[in-house]
Design a protein around this motif. Structure first.
Motif, PDB file in Angstrom:
ATOM      1  N   HIS A 131       0.817  -1.210   0.000  1.00  0.00           N
ATOM      2  CA  HIS A 131       0.000   0.000   0.000  1.00  0.00           C
ATOM      3  C   HIS A 131       0.856   1.269   0.000  1.00  0.00           C
ATOM      4  O   HIS A 131       0.346   2.367  -0.231  1.00  0.00           O
ATOM      5  N   ASP A 149      -2.937  -6.680  -5.920  1.00  0.00           N
ATOM      6  CA  ASP A 149      -4.267  -6.295  -5.475  1.00  0.00           C
ATOM      7  C   ASP A 149      -5.161  -7.530  -5.387  1.00  0.00           C
ATOM      8  O   ASP A 149      -4.781  -8.621  -5.812  1.00  0.00           O
ATOM      9  N   VAL A 205      -4.659  -5.756   3.232  1.00  0.00           N
ATOM     10  CA  VAL A 205      -5.638  -6.168   2.232  1.00  0.00           C
ATOM     11  C   VAL A 205      -6.125  -7.592   2.493  1.00  0.00           C
ATOM     12  O   VAL A 205      -7.310  -7.902   2.330  1.00  0.00           O
TER      13      VAL A 205
END
Length: 306
Positions: A131, A149, A205
């Motif tokens: 990030h 991602d 994430v």
């Protein structure tokens, strides 16, 4: 006349936030960075850094000077790119920032191959949270970034940054040996209600993916243990303390007591290489991106370790 290396040190502090982090990124010692900035303060007769708790804060004058440094570095980068492009040979120093499992599972073989094929190219790796890394390449702090991602959080490339897909990193459900699901070939997410989970901390994430995915399957996951590194999560599963969803990249062989079970549908995260548009013509950047994609075709398509 202002010294470019001193401006580079100030720019690094503005990007990385601390003198120590800036020093690590530049390959210097913290004292060397502090000395560069102290000399820059004397040259400009301006206070650039102020103490703030255990860290430092850039003054308004420092922020303006750091932006000027970024512009000067971009000009130098264009000049270097032009020279290297005319030579047509990957050469010089290039910095790569990658998230932990890519630094472990993707980069070693890619960098070793580059060293053999392009001896004039000096590629240096630093491990950075995904990030943070995209912002680093956009600001010119690193040359190439390896980031990832998930479907819940697509990775946007900011203006002036290009990207290429390295590959898809598949993920497995890891359970302790002897768990009721250990003998299954695959399991649907709706069947996982009531499990005790080990996961990365909030804000990561992987953690957010677990929450959103299991909630969409109809239940709230009970996260009982949290750790930053995947090897620690695997060790917690091996101890019988919970189950986890772990990507395959950089995971290595699973220890005794841990079984990988397929999830249906199988989770995956997409791995990217990113670089600044201004360096796209640089042979060194092209060579690194191609090496990453080549290695991605090897290590992102293997069967799970058992």
């Amino acid at each position: 006349m202002l010294d470019l290396q001193r401006l580079r040190a100030l720019h690094a502090v503005s990007v990385h936030g601390t003198v120590g982090a800036a020093a690590a990124a530049l390959g210097y010692t913290p004292s060397a960075v502090s000395q560069q900035i102290a000399k820059l303060e004397r040259e400009t007769r301006t206070v650039l850094l102020e103490r703030e708790g255990r860290g430092v804060r850039l003054t308004d004058e420092a922020l303006q000077l750091a932006e000027t440094a970024r512009e000067l570095m971009a000009i130098m980068e264009r000049a270097e790119t032009g020279i290297e492009e005319r030579r047509g040979v990957p050469a010089g120093r290039l910095t790569v920032a990658a998230f932990a499992s890519a630094a472990r599972g993707l980069l070693p073989a890619a960098l070793a191959g580059l060293a053999v094929r392009h001896p004039a190219l000096d590629v240096r790796l630093t491990e950075v949270d995904p990030h943070l890394s995209v912002d680093l390449v956009a600001k010119g702090a690193v040359d190439v970034v390896v980031a990832h991602d998930w479907d819940i959080a697509p990775l946007p490339a900011p203006a002036g940054v290009e990207q290429a897909v390295v590959g898809d990193d598949l993920c497995d459900l890891l359970v302790p040996d002897g768990h009721p699901l250990a003998g299954r070939e695959s399991v649907r997410r709706e069947e996982l209600g009531g499990e005790r989970w080990v996961s990365q901390p909030p804000g990561r994430v992987c953690h957010d993916w677990l929450l959103r995915t299991m909630r969409s399957a109809g239940f709230e996951p009970e996260i009982v243990h949290q750790a930053d590194e995947n090897p620690t999560l695997v060790a917690l599963v091996a101890a019988g303390l919970g189950v986890a969803v772990i990507p395959r990249l950089g995971r290595g062989a699973l220890p005794a007591g841990v079984v990988a079970v397929g999830l249906d549908p199988m989770p995956r995260r997409r791995v990217y290489a990113l670089w600044r548009t201004g360096t796209a013509r640089r042979p060194a950047v092209g060579a690194v991106v191609e090496a990453l994609r080549t290695q991605g075709r090897v290590c992102l398509r293997r069967e799970p370790s058992v």
